[in-house]
Design a protein around this motif. Structure first.
Motif, PDB file in Angstrom:
ATOM      1  N   ASP A   6       9.720  -0.394  -6.390  1.00  0.00           N
ATOM      2  CA  ASP A   6       9.035   0.486  -7.342  1.00  0.00           C
ATOM      3  C   ASP A   6       7.535   0.316  -7.110  1.00  0.00           C
ATOM      4  O   ASP A   6       6.901  -0.599  -7.648  1.00  0.00           O
ATOM      5  N   ILE A   7       6.937   1.189  -6.295  1.00  0.00           N
ATOM      6  CA  ILE A   7       5.544   1.046  -5.895  1.00  0.00           C
ATOM      7  C   ILE A   7       4.604   1.134  -7.097  1.00  0.00           C
ATOM      8  O   ILE A   7       3.654   0.349  -7.221  1.00  0.00           O
ATOM      9  N   SER A   8       4.869   2.075  -8.005  1.00  0.00           N
ATOM     10  CA  SER A   8       3.989   2.244  -9.171  1.00  0.00           C
ATOM     11  C   SER A   8       3.938   0.974 -10.010  1.00  0.00           C
ATOM     12  O   SER A   8       2.864   0.529 -10.436  1.00  0.00           O
ATOM     13  N   ARG A   9       5.100   0.373 -10.242  1.00  0.00           N
ATOM     14  CA  ARG A   9       5.126  -0.846 -11.050  1.00  0.00           C
ATOM     15  C   ARG A   9       4.443  -2.007 -10.326  1.00  0.00           C
ATOM     16  O   ARG A   9       3.732  -2.802 -10.935  1.00  0.00           O
ATOM     17  N   VAL A  16       0.590  -5.273  -5.462  1.00  0.00           N
ATOM     18  CA  VAL A  16       0.277  -4.437  -4.311  1.00  0.00           C
ATOM     19  C   VAL A  16      -1.004  -3.675  -4.620  1.00  0.00           C
ATOM     20  O   VAL A  16      -1.163  -3.147  -5.727  1.00  0.00           O
ATOM     21  N   THR A  17      -1.920  -3.607  -3.673  1.00  0.00           N
ATOM     22  CA  THR A  17      -3.164  -2.866  -3.875  1.00  0.00           C
ATOM     23  C   THR A  17      -2.897  -1.366  -3.737  1.00  0.00           C
ATOM     24  O   THR A  17      -1.922  -0.958  -3.087  1.00  0.00           O
ATOM     25  N   PRO A  18      -3.754  -0.521  -4.331  1.00  0.00           N
ATOM     26  CA  PRO A  18      -3.572   0.937  -4.177  1.00  0.00           C
ATOM     27  C   PRO A  18      -3.567   1.379  -2.722  1.00  0.00           C
ATOM     28  O   PRO A  18      -2.823   2.297  -2.353  1.00  0.00           O
ATOM     29  N   GLU A  19      -4.372   0.753  -1.884  1.00  0.00           N
ATOM     30  CA  GLU A  19      -4.393   1.124  -0.469  1.00  0.00           C
ATOM     31  C   GLU A  19      -3.060   0.803   0.206  1.00  0.00           C
ATOM     32  O   GLU A  19      -2.524   1.604   0.984  1.00  0.00           O
ATOM     33  N   GLU A  20      -2.526  -0.385  -0.096  1.00  0.00           N
ATOM     34  CA  GLU A  20      -1.223  -0.752   0.464  1.00  0.00           C
ATOM     35  C   GLU A  20      -0.132   0.181  -0.040  1.00  0.00           C
ATOM     36  O   GLU A  20       0.785   0.543   0.702  1.00  0.00           O
ATOM     37  N   ALA A  21      -0.241   0.572  -1.318  1.00  0.00           N
ATOM     38  CA  ALA A  21       0.749   1.479  -1.892  1.00  0.00           C
ATOM     39  C   ALA A  21       0.741   2.826  -1.170  1.00  0.00           C
ATOM     40  O   ALA A  21       1.803   3.377  -0.850  1.00  0.00           O
ATOM     41  N   GLN A  22      -0.458   3.366  -0.887  1.00  0.00           N
ATOM     42  CA  GLN A  22      -0.544   4.642  -0.184  1.00  0.00           C
ATOM     43  C   GLN A  22       0.043   4.545   1.219  1.00  0.00           C
ATOM     44  O   GLN A  22       0.707   5.471   1.706  1.00  0.00           O
ATOM     45  N   ARG A  23      -0.199   3.429   1.869  1.00  0.00           N
ATOM     46  CA  ARG A  23       0.348   3.242   3.213  1.00  0.00           C
ATOM     47  C   ARG A  23       1.875   3.194   3.181  1.00  0.00           C
ATOM     48  O   ARG A  23       2.554   3.805   4.021  1.00  0.00           O
ATOM     49  N   LEU A  24       2.445   2.466   2.203  1.00  0.00           N
ATOM     50  CA  LEU A  24       3.901   2.392   2.089  1.00  0.00           C
ATOM     51  C   LEU A  24       4.498   3.757   1.756  1.00  0.00           C
ATOM     52  O   LEU A  24       5.561   4.132   2.273  1.00  0.00           O
ATOM     53  N   ILE A  25       3.823   4.515   0.881  1.00  0.00           N
ATOM     54  CA  ILE A  25       4.316   5.840   0.516  1.00  0.00           C
ATOM     55  C   ILE A  25       4.317   6.757   1.727  1.00  0.00           C
ATOM     56  O   ILE A  25       5.251   7.543   1.943  1.00  0.00           O
ATOM     57  N   ALA A  26       3.266   6.676   2.561  1.00  0.00           N
ATOM     58  CA  ALA A  26       3.209   7.502   3.767  1.00  0.00           C
ATOM     59  C   ALA A  26       4.341   7.156   4.721  1.00  0.00           C
ATOM     60  O   ALA A  26       4.978   8.041   5.311  1.00  0.00           O
ATOM     61  N   LEU A  27       4.620   5.861   4.883  1.00  0.00           N
ATOM     62  CA  LEU A  27       5.716   5.447   5.762  1.00  0.00           C
ATOM     63  C   LEU A  27       7.063   5.922   5.220  1.00  0.00           C
ATOM     64  O   LEU A  27       7.932   6.356   5.977  1.00  0.00           O
ATOM     65  N   ALA A  28       7.228   5.825   3.885  1.00  0.00           N
ATOM     66  CA  ALA A  28       8.487   6.265   3.278  1.00  0.00           C
ATOM     67  C   ALA A  28       8.669   7.766   3.428  1.00  0.00           C
ATOM     68  O   ALA A  28       9.796   8.248   3.632  1.00  0.00           O
ATOM     69  N   SER A  29       7.575   8.549   3.346  1.00  0.00           N
ATOM     70  CA  SER A  29       7.679  10.003   3.507  1.00  0.00           C
ATOM     71  C   SER A  29       8.169  10.352   4.901  1.00  0.00           C
ATOM     72  O   SER A  29       9.003  11.245   5.081  1.00  0.00           O
ATOM     73  N   ARG A  30       7.685   9.628   5.891  1.00  0.00           N
ATOM     74  CA  ARG A  30       8.136   9.886   7.260  1.00  0.00           C
ATOM     75  C   ARG A  30       9.618   9.563   7.413  1.00  0.00           C
ATOM     76  O   ARG A  30      10.368  10.301   8.045  1.00  0.00           O
ATOM     77  N   GLU A  31      10.056   8.464   6.800  1.00  0.00           N
ATOM     78  CA  GLU A  31      11.471   8.094   6.872  1.00  0.00           C
ATOM     79  C   GLU A  31      12.341   9.125   6.165  1.00  0.00           C
ATOM     80  O   GLU A  31      13.427   9.469   6.627  1.00  0.00           O
TER      81      GLU A  31
END
Length: 317
Positions: A6-9, A16-31
């Protein structure tokens, strides 16, 4: 290995920092996009193979075309031209399905034909790194024991004639595939996990059928030559109560183990089949009355709350 976060939580809790969260979200979108493409390709490949096998005049034609497409797919993959990889895998999958369809038609669904299909699908699945073919290989292996599925108007059917053998053999396959997956690269780990998960589903189906009708042990009875006439469904050797109790124990143990090692897929499967098992036995015993439905719902909520409390304990600690 895939996990759910749960990235938001995690951002709110400062883990998790906001920058790390954006990076994980981008990777998840590709998957997610890759998953959608693979699903569409999978359905398209199965439809093409099924239609082609139905249109060709003889099983020999299907086998020949399947071999030609499989060889073309291998040639594309061996050339290692990256932009043609998807085409090569599609040719491999379509060729494998056409070949297997021709073999099944030629052998009229015999045991020898299903064994050939299982071996071919397993080999090409490893070469093409195809989860779809891996799943089909495991299902073909179950057909060697007589497992069947069917559809009539508004009705689906499932038949497993050897519940005990299905449980034993596919439990061993699931365990072996899971152990092998931990020692493989990512692409082959995915294939091994697909085999393990399909085997787990078959194990649960075996328990489900056994919990309703027991097991006459058709194959073992024929091999032992104990019955002069063909064994009947009524000649139960292992009663349904044994399957019912064993299934409940296995589901609870699997859920606890999966929660301990963070295997969410297995937790979900154990919960789903736990609900199926509970309601099957509940209504087989009490019938579908308002009182039985109400009590069944209350008991399932109590079990769900107990599992939720157990799952919260490691986080609180």
């Amino acid at each position: 290995m895939k996990i759910t976060l749960d990235i938001s939580r995690l951002v709110e809790e400062g883990k998790v920092t906001p920058e790390e969260a954006q990076r994980l979200i981008a990777l998840a979108s590709r998957e997610t996009g890759s998953l959608a493409i693979n699903i569409l390709i999978g359905f398209g490949v199965v439809a093409i193979a099924a239609g082609a096998v139905a249109l060709v005049p003889t099983p020999l034609t299907a086998v020949t075309l399947g071999l030609a497409l499989t060889a073309a797919g291998f040639a594309v993959l061996v050339s290692r031209v990256k932009q043609w990889d998807v085409l090569g895998q599609i040719c491999l999958v379509i060729g494998a399905l056409m070949f297997c369809g021709g073999v099944i038609a030629f052998g009229e669904g015999s045991l020898a034909a299903m064994l050939i299909v299982t071996a071919v699908l397993a080999l090409i699945a490893a070469a093409a790194r195809s989860s779809l073919l891996t799943v089909l290989a495991v299902l073909a292996a179950s057909a060697c024991l007589g497992a069947k599925a069917g559809y009539a108007h508004a009705m689906y059917s499932l038949a497993i004639f050897e519940p005990t053998l299905t449980i034993v053999l596919f439990s061993a396959l699931a365990f072996a595939a899971y152990q092998v997956s931990k020692r493989l690269p990512a692409d082959y780990e995915r294939i091994a996990l697909a085999a393990a998960r399909t085997a787990i589903l078959l194990v649960n189906f075996g328990f489900w059928i056994g919990s309703l009708w027991g097991d006459p042990l058709f194959l073992l009875s024929r091999m032992a030559g104990k019955a002069r006439a063909a064994p009947r469904l009524e000649d139960v050797v292992i009663p349904h109560t044994v399957f019912s109790i064993a299934w409940a124990v296995v589901l609870i143990a699997a859920a606890l183990w999966a929660m301990r090692i963070n295997r969410r897929w297995l937790v979900n499967v154990a919960a789903i089949f736990g609900a199926i098992h509970f309601y099957t036995q509940w209504f087989e015993t009490l019938g579908a009355t308002p009182v039985s439905v109400l009590l069944g719902g209350l008991m399932m909520l109590a079990i769900a709350l107990a599992l939720w409390a157990f799952n919260r304990r490691p986080a609180a600690a």
